[in-house]
Write an enzyme that holds these catalytic residues in place. Structure first.
Site, PDB file in Angstrom:
ATOM      1  N   HIS A 161      -5.495 -14.446  -2.220  1.00  0.00           N
ATOM      2  CA  HIS A 161      -4.727 -14.932  -3.372  1.00  0.00           C
ATOM      3  C   HIS A 161      -4.319 -16.402  -3.215  1.00  0.00           C
ATOM      4  O   HIS A 161      -3.692 -16.966  -4.107  1.00  0.00           O
ATOM      5  CB  HIS A 161      -3.481 -14.075  -3.604  1.00  0.00           C
ATOM      6  CG  HIS A 161      -3.797 -12.671  -4.036  1.00  0.00           C
ATOM      7  ND1 HIS A 161      -4.579 -12.394  -5.127  1.00  0.00           N
ATOM      8  CD2 HIS A 161      -3.443 -11.476  -3.504  1.00  0.00           C
ATOM      9  CE1 HIS A 161      -4.702 -11.075  -5.251  1.00  0.00           C
ATOM     10  NE2 HIS A 161      -4.027 -10.498  -4.281  1.00  0.00           N
ATOM     11  N   ASP A 196     -11.418  -5.924  -2.817  1.00  0.00           N
ATOM     12  CA  ASP A 196     -10.000  -5.589  -2.859  1.00  0.00           C
ATOM     13  C   ASP A 196      -9.681  -5.093  -4.278  1.00  0.00           C
ATOM     14  O   ASP A 196     -10.348  -5.463  -5.234  1.00  0.00           O
ATOM     15  CB  ASP A 196      -9.211  -6.858  -2.540  1.00  0.00           C
ATOM     16  CG  ASP A 196      -7.728  -6.625  -2.309  1.00  0.00           C
ATOM     17  OD1 ASP A 196      -7.313  -6.663  -1.134  1.00  0.00           O
ATOM     18  OD2 ASP A 196      -6.985  -6.430  -3.284  1.00  0.00           O
ATOM     19  N   HIS A 248      -7.159  -5.866  -6.009  1.00  0.00           N
ATOM     20  CA  HIS A 248      -6.589  -6.972  -6.774  1.00  0.00           C
ATOM     21  C   HIS A 248      -7.635  -8.064  -6.958  1.00  0.00           C
ATOM     22  O   HIS A 248      -8.442  -8.305  -6.063  1.00  0.00           O
ATOM     23  CB  HIS A 248      -5.379  -7.561  -6.035  1.00  0.00           C
ATOM     24  CG  HIS A 248      -4.318  -6.551  -5.745  1.00  0.00           C
ATOM     25  ND1 HIS A 248      -4.251  -5.908  -4.530  1.00  0.00           N
ATOM     26  CD2 HIS A 248      -3.307  -6.068  -6.499  1.00  0.00           C
ATOM     27  CE1 HIS A 248      -3.222  -5.060  -4.556  1.00  0.00           C
ATOM     28  NE2 HIS A 248      -2.631  -5.141  -5.738  1.00  0.00           N
ATOM     29  N   ASP A 276      -7.567  -1.462  -0.905  1.00  0.00           N
ATOM     30  CA  ASP A 276      -6.563  -0.818  -1.740  1.00  0.00           C
ATOM     31  C   ASP A 276      -7.127  -0.171  -3.006  1.00  0.00           C
ATOM     32  O   ASP A 276      -6.374   0.277  -3.855  1.00  0.00           O
ATOM     33  CB  ASP A 276      -5.428  -1.790  -2.071  1.00  0.00           C
ATOM     34  CG  ASP A 276      -5.889  -3.233  -2.105  1.00  0.00           C
ATOM     35  OD1 ASP A 276      -7.111  -3.454  -2.196  1.00  0.00           O
ATOM     36  OD2 ASP A 276      -5.040  -4.138  -2.050  1.00  0.00           O
TER      37      ASP A 276
END
Lengths: 554, 438
Positions: free
Chosen positions: B108, B147, B149, B236
């Protein structure tokens, strides 16, 4: 007074120390029956001494190493409870195995029960294969031994004649493959070890020795004779450990150096960092099977004073030992002869060796001197390569914490302690070629026995506590238990771990708790749904390998 | 024997805060599982010691405000450095692939760093890509972000870079942090369609994941022909993750890894630290080592509960169709995409959830027919400490043409000292020169 005895492959060395002074020493040939060699050494050392004045005897023996190397043991079958993870059928293990139901997870929770009917069938199958011993190993049994115990109980009930051993007793560390291997080999040598130790006890009784008796361990520590029956594997590879400590005992207690012990057929290299022998990060391997047995990081090269020189593809190379050196009546030109030829050793006459060097030189189309020097260069470069690899392995040891990555590992050693037969010559040569400080102690030939005599007891405890589930587990004898109260802080956990170590101290006859040093200590918050449910503590404590003191040089 | 390199750095002495998901405990059970398996002794697996990344490695990627030191702890440098150590082992032939099982994560973290976003300060994969380019002259790299996200930081850094293909599948940004990663975000005008976003509906399982891989990602990789494939191996999407809503299992992740065959996998997120991580990490490691992973199964997991709904099936088919036709179509001309001004300008605000910072930034990219073109950014953010930084940064791309390099330095000379800015950055990737003026 202290006695140290090192039973080696060819010779058994003994030394008697009085207030860190060598009072007597002896070297005898090792006999088939090792206890006879021990007896012979003791008879000599105690000739003018009353046995009551001896405070401690430490024995380093190759017994277990030899039993394992010669495969003088009965095979065992393995019953494995792997649970989820790697495919257990692909494991490379020392014995035939059967995979069973039943699983424990990383926090010691039972995630699948055992099927006793399946256990019976599997044991029946192993029995039908002629196996009379069985190992039971479950992943994470060091965190919860109930499944292993259940299987063992059932087998003992069903097959009373079967010898069964559970893996949790062998090691409390993570790595079930190593635990399986260690359990296998423990069971393999248990009886022979028991027999030998009884024999030794009997011999000592006859001689009238009543002092505490210890067995040297691979990590350079000692274990009381009685306790070593329970942990026979601890005694493997104790020879190199004895000589490493000997090297340390014959020099100074805070030295950073390489201890090189060169025998007839092998050379052992060990690192000593600020007086502490370096431990191997993972544990010793037996016949290529890794185990959790703590051992000194020793590099063993199959080269020694008796190594002959041969020509391979027109290149000079080292061959397999055929016998002793030429100058000692052997059949072939060896490294020892080359040392004599170039004046690094006075073991023999240069004249008797010269024709053989000339002959070799002709085959290589070199001058005799060039040939001899090339042989020693080859030796030095092989030793150096092994040393560099060892230093690099130590510097590149994996690190799991910020502080470990940042830790200063210091500079590489520039001091060489030479032990063993050809030590003096090699020492001179190394000093000349590499500009290191080289020390050849006056007791270089019996340093191994001195190392055994002066070895400290080592204790090592890895402790894990889970305060959410109120359980703890240790690396010693698979000791597990319930926490009577939650340990609230890392300090409380540390105090608890120390109290466990103190309990062990009695069994290990160790008087050295002041030497306990922390290896690591950390607390983990167990957080679920944003609430702290408890803590997991991991604490490592040890009394490191070391020596009681240094001997006075003559 | 082909070896798989492993750097396991659980940072047992580092946390964002004692109860934060990025805490010491995160990889504890993964450590237990992997070590108990004895896999570390496996002849195909080589464990390496982590090392620190250097300041230059980070400057090659980021404009750290006010400097690298205040945005990184030692743990960040070790996490990033571990990927570089594996890169060295890969490039010198010691290993054929590697897994940096490290924390803290990084995907991120964007080009400009005012603080921590989504648990990340510096972008491990981006640092790795720039290192591979600089040290080993690697030209084309693909990053596949698995991931849950959206890998918005990695996307941001390579948005205008036609030599880096960035592909991310993730839970739809309308239902999850960071709220981006829609199909329309497909790369800047000079790098159009080298960013591929595949937003997936909550409830997507192994089936949908593998279908998206086989029908979008795999063909896209085959068309792009990268020399190196990097996997941002977040975990995740797992059915037990507490911060997301997907239905992927350890088997799904392992199967994907076995087919994707990344050269280097780098751990990103994944916060089901007991129920997912020990198994997913083991599955990925075994898949990389080309070992059987069929025994890696979460306790008590039944395939029935992981079946995805027909609605999810339909949505997955729709997005596959979208990307297949998009990638098969004619690619628009670069000059056309830049538009009549020959300049790309984007204004936006960026939220740093961890550090509660609002950043306002304006980016520009100049059109150049011969190279990627000059990039500038002007950015301002008030920190919770009350300190307000306004910075200006200029990036000269790695394969910049001589005239853009010259133009860049002229611009730099003109801009430094301009009123209203606290810090000026020059990032010259073409010559590996990084300057800061305050």
């Amino acid at each position: 007074m202290l006695i140290g005895i090192d039973v080696g492959g060819t010779f058994t060395d003994g030394v008697l120390l009085d207030n860190f002074t060598v009072k007597e020493w002896v070297k005898v040939r090792t006999e088939e029956d090792l206890t006879r060699s021990i007896q012979e050494v003791l008879n000599y050392l105690l000739e003018h001494i009353a046995p009551e004045t001896i405070e401690r005897l430490v024995l380093s023996t190759t017994l277990i190493t030899n039993l394992l190397a010669q495969k003088k043991y009965e095979p065992a079958g393995l019953l494995l409870l792997p649970g989820p993870g790697t495919n257990p059928h692909h494991l490379s293990l020392p014995g035939e195995f059967v995979i069973l139901k039943g699983a424990i997870d990383y926090r010691g929770r039972v995630i699948e029960p055992v099927d006793l009917k399946e256990v019976e069938e599997a044991a029946g199958y192993l029995l039908s294969r002629g196996l009379k011993r069985i190992i039971v190993a479950c992943k994470f049994s060091q965190r919860n031994n109930t499944l292993e115990k259940q299987v063992v109980r059932h087998l003992q009930h069903k097959y009373p004649d079967l010898k069964v051993k559970a893996s949790f007793e062998t090691s409390g560390l993570l790595n079930w493959v190593r635990r399986i291997n260690a359990t296998y080999y423990t069971l393999a040598v248990e009886e022979a070890c028991h027999h030998f130790l009884s024999h030794v006890s009997h011999t000592l009784e006859q001689i009238g020795l009543k002092c505490p008796v210890y067995i040297m361990k691979a990590d350079g520590g000692t274990i009381p004779l009685d306790l070593s029956r329970k942990y026979p594997l601890e005694a493997i590879f104790s020879g190199p450990a004895a000589s490493t400590l000997g090297g340390l005992a014959c020099t100074s207690p805070d030295i950073t150096s390489v201890v090189m012990d060169m025998g007839g057929t092998t050379t052992d290299l060990a690192l000593v960092l600020k007086g502490k022998p370096l431990l191997s990060s993972k544990g010793a391997a037996i016949a290529g099977f890794p185990t959790p047995v703590r051992a000194l990081a020793v590099a063993s090269l199959p080269i020694g004073g008796d190594t002959p020189l041969v020509v391979n593809n027109r290149q000079l190379a080292f061959g397999q030992r055929k016998g002793p050196a030429l100058c000692l009546g052997g059949p072939e030109l060896t490294l020892t002869d080359i040392l004599v030829y170039l004046g690094y050793s006075s073991l023999g006459q240069k004249e008797t060796i010269a024709p053989f060097v000339h002959d070799l030189a002709d085959r290589l189309e070199l001058s005799p001197r060039e040939t001899a020097e090339r042989a020693l260069d080859l030796l030095i470069s092989l030793l150096e390569e092994a040393l560099t690899h060892m230093c690099k392995t130590w510097e590149e040891e994996p690190a799991y914490r910020v502080w470990q990555v940042m830790a200063d590992k210091g500079t590489r050693p520039r001091t060489l302690i030479c032990l063993g037969g050809p030590a003096e010559g090699i020492g001179q040569l190394w000093a000349k070629k590499r500009e290191w400080q080289v020390i050849v102690p006056s007791y270089a030939k019996i340093a191994n026995a001195i190392g055994a005599a002066l070895a400290c007891t080592t204790l090592n405890l890895d402790f894990v506590a889970d305060t959410e589930n109120l359980v703890f587990y240790t690396s010693i004898g698979g000791k597990q238990g319930t926490l009577e109260r939650p340990l609230r802080t890392l300090d409380e956990a540390r105090a608890f771990a120390l109290s466990l170590l103190k309990e062990m101290k009695g069994d290990w006859q160790s008087h050295e708790l002041e030497r306990v040093e922390p290896l690591y200590a950390e607390g983990f918050n167990i957080v679920r749904e944003w609430r702290t449910r408890g803590k997991i503590y991991q604490i490592g404590l040890q009394t490191p390998p070391g020596i009681l003191g240094t001997v006075k040089e003559v | 024997m082909e070896k798989t390199g492993l750097i396991f750095f659980p940072a047992f002495d580092w946390a964002i805060s004692p109860t934060h998901p990025e805490r010491e405990e995160r990889l504890l059970y993964t450590r237990d599982q992997i070590f108990e398996e004895g896999i570390i002794d496996h002849p195909k697996i080589m464990e390496y010691k982590p090392r620190l990344a250097e300041e230059t490695d980070i400057q090659r990627v980021h404009f750290c405000v006010p400097d690298v030191k205040s945005q990184t702890t030692t743990a960040h440098l070790i996490s990033a450095g571990s990927t570089l150590k594996l890169a060295d082992a890969l490039m010198n032939g010691e290993i054929h692939n590697g897994f940096a099982l490290v924390r803290p994560p990084g995907h991120h973290a964007m080009r400009v760093v005012h603080g921590n976003r989504g648990f990340c300060n510096i972008n491990n994969e981006a640092i790795l890509v720039e290192y591979l380019r600089r040290k080993y002259k690697i030209k084309k790299v693909a990053i596949v972000d698995t991931d849950v996200h959206h890998g918005d930081g990695t996307q941001d850094i390579f948005y205008h870079d036609p030599d880096v293909l960035f592909i991310s599948f993730h839970q739809d940004g309308r239902t999850l942090y960071p709220g981006s990663g829609f199909v329309e975000e497909a790369g800047g005008p000079g790098a159009y369609l080298t960013t591929i976003n595949i937003p997936l509906p909550p409830g997507t399982g192994d089936k949908g994941l593998l279908k998206v891989w086989r029908e979008i990602i795999k063909p896209a990789l085959e068309a792009f022909q990268p020399e190196i494939i990097i996997n941002s191996a977040g975990q995740d999407n797992h059915f037990t993750d507490p911060l997301a809503n997907m239905k992927v299992s350890a088997q799904g992740y392992a199967q994907l890894t076995a087919e994707l065959k990344p050269h280097l996998a780098v751990l990103e997120g994944g916060y089901a630290i007991e129920t997912a991580l020990p198994y997913v990490n083991l599955g990925i490691l075994l898949a990389l080592a080309q070992e059987d992973f069929s025994w890696v199964k979460e306790p008590g997991c039944h395939s029935g509960q992981l079946a995805q709904s027909q609605e999810v099936d339909r949505y997955v088919d729709k997005i596959i169709h979208y990307w297949q036709s998009k990638l098969a179509g004619k690619r628009p001309d670069k000059e056309q995409l830049f538009g009549p001004d020959k300049k790309y300008v984007r204004q936006r605000s960026i939220y740093y959830d961890t550090d509660q910072i609002y950043e306002q930034q304006t980016e520009t990219v100049e059109y150049c027919p011969d190279c990627q073109g000059l990039y500038t950014v002007s950015s301002q953010a008030a920190k919770h400490s009350g300190k307000n930084y306004k910075i200006w940064g200029l990036s000269i791309p790695y394969h910049a043409c001589p005239s853009c390099v010259q133009k860049g330095y002229d611009l730099w000379e003109k801009r430094i000292g301009l009123f209203g800015y606290h810090i000026f950055y020059l990032q010259d990737k073409s010559r590996d020169v990084y300057l800061t003026r305050k």
